[in-house]
Design an enzyme around this catalytic site. Sequence first.
Site, PDB file in Angstrom:
ATOM      1  N   SER A   1       0.839  -1.199   0.000  1.00 53.70           N
ATOM      2  CA  SER A   1       0.000   0.000   0.000  1.00 53.70           C
ATOM      3  C   SER A   1       0.875   1.250   0.000  1.00 53.70           C
ATOM      4  CB  SER A   1      -0.883  -0.019   1.255  1.00 53.70           C
ATOM      5  OG  SER A   1      -1.273   1.284   1.592  1.00 53.70           O
TER       6      SER A   1
HETATM    7  N1  GSH Z   1      -6.042   8.899   1.258  1.00 55.99           N
HETATM    8  C1  GSH Z   1      -5.820   7.747   2.089  1.00 55.99           C
HETATM    9  C2  GSH Z   1      -6.022   6.491   1.254  1.00 55.99           C
HETATM   10  C3  GSH Z   1      -6.045   5.264   2.131  1.00 55.99           C
HETATM   11  C4  GSH Z   1      -6.521   4.054   1.338  1.00 55.99           C
HETATM   12  O1  GSH Z   1      -7.420   4.140   0.498  1.00 55.99           O
HETATM   13  N2  GSH Z   1      -5.937   2.917   1.664  1.00 55.99           N
HETATM   14  C5  GSH Z   1      -6.363   1.695   1.020  1.00 55.99           C
HETATM   15  C6  GSH Z   1      -5.196   0.744   0.967  1.00 55.99           C
HETATM   16  S1  GSH Z   1      -3.930   1.361  -0.083  1.00 55.99           S
HETATM   17  C7  GSH Z   1      -7.484   1.098   1.850  1.00 55.99           C
HETATM   18  O2  GSH Z   1      -7.458   1.197   3.055  1.00 55.99           O
HETATM   19  N3  GSH Z   1      -8.465   0.462   1.217  1.00 55.99           N
HETATM   20  C8  GSH Z   1      -9.547  -0.176   1.900  1.00 55.99           C
HETATM   21  C9  GSH Z   1     -10.819   0.601   1.895  1.00 55.99           C
HETATM   22  O3  GSH Z   1     -10.856   1.726   1.353  1.00 55.99           O
HETATM   23  O4  GSH Z   1     -11.821   0.086   2.417  1.00 55.99           O
HETATM   24  C10 GSH Z   1      -4.413   7.800   2.697  1.00 55.99           C
HETATM   25  O5  GSH Z   1      -3.517   8.401   2.097  1.00 55.99           O
HETATM   26  O6  GSH Z   1      -4.209   7.264   3.793  1.00 55.99           O
END
Ligand code: GSH
Length: 208
Positions: free
Chosen positions: A9
């Site tokens: 990630s």
């Molecule tokens: N803008 C956020 C994005 C976080 C994000 O979307 N992370 C993804 C993994 S790369 C996630 O948690 N996905 C699961 C979901 O959205 O339910 C950041 O920079 O922390």
Amino acid sequence: MELYITPFSPPCWSVLLLGRQLNLKINTKSLDLDKEEHLKEDFIKINPEHTVPTLVDGDLILSESRAILSYLMDAYAKENHPLYPRAAKARALIQHRLNFDLGTLYSRFFVYCSPMWNDKATSTEAQRDRLCEALGFLETYLSRSRYAVGDHLTIADFSLVASVSAIDVCYVKLEKYPKVVAWYERCKKELLGYRKLWLVNSRASGSF
Ligand SMILES: N[C@@H](CCC(=O)N[C@@H](CS)C(=O)NCC(=O)O)C(=O)O
């Protein structure tokens, strides 16, 4: 401090990199998104948006990687640290680059590349063009300064390098952006534990 992450990630990667640079003791807890571990009740109680990275530091629960980067600097780095200088104009530019990454570069990367992770969907030329335009913006910024802001590393580089490392493995030729490539190579050398932390970011929970 506990940091919920998931393998491969980019936003988690940026926080891990800064933790290493500041020599912070961070206990990572890896969630398997494919197994929907982030949607379990326990984690939803911690972060209703169910995203990683999520930091738990005492009574503070914080998601959004760029907010976490700023917090770690404010809470754990010495005052006016070069990675996050106090001066209003420098900080304004750092905030600009972090927001540029969130709203433009990483966001366009995600729109273009995430369909490729889903067998049923295909990415479009228009999405690719939008991502290339964002890389062009970064190229312009990096032709004005050696790093994202000024002539030394700041937290903006940690966020942007995580995005660029993801774009790099997403069928986009970075060679068209020579300043980006030179900066990317520089960051890989200067960010402590760059390669080792990629492994931490790709496997299970633990402390580092
Ligand atoms: N803008 C956020 C994005 C976080 C994000 O979307 N992370 C993804 C993994 S790369 C996630 O948690 N996905 C699961 C979901 O959205 O339910 C950041 O920079 O922390």
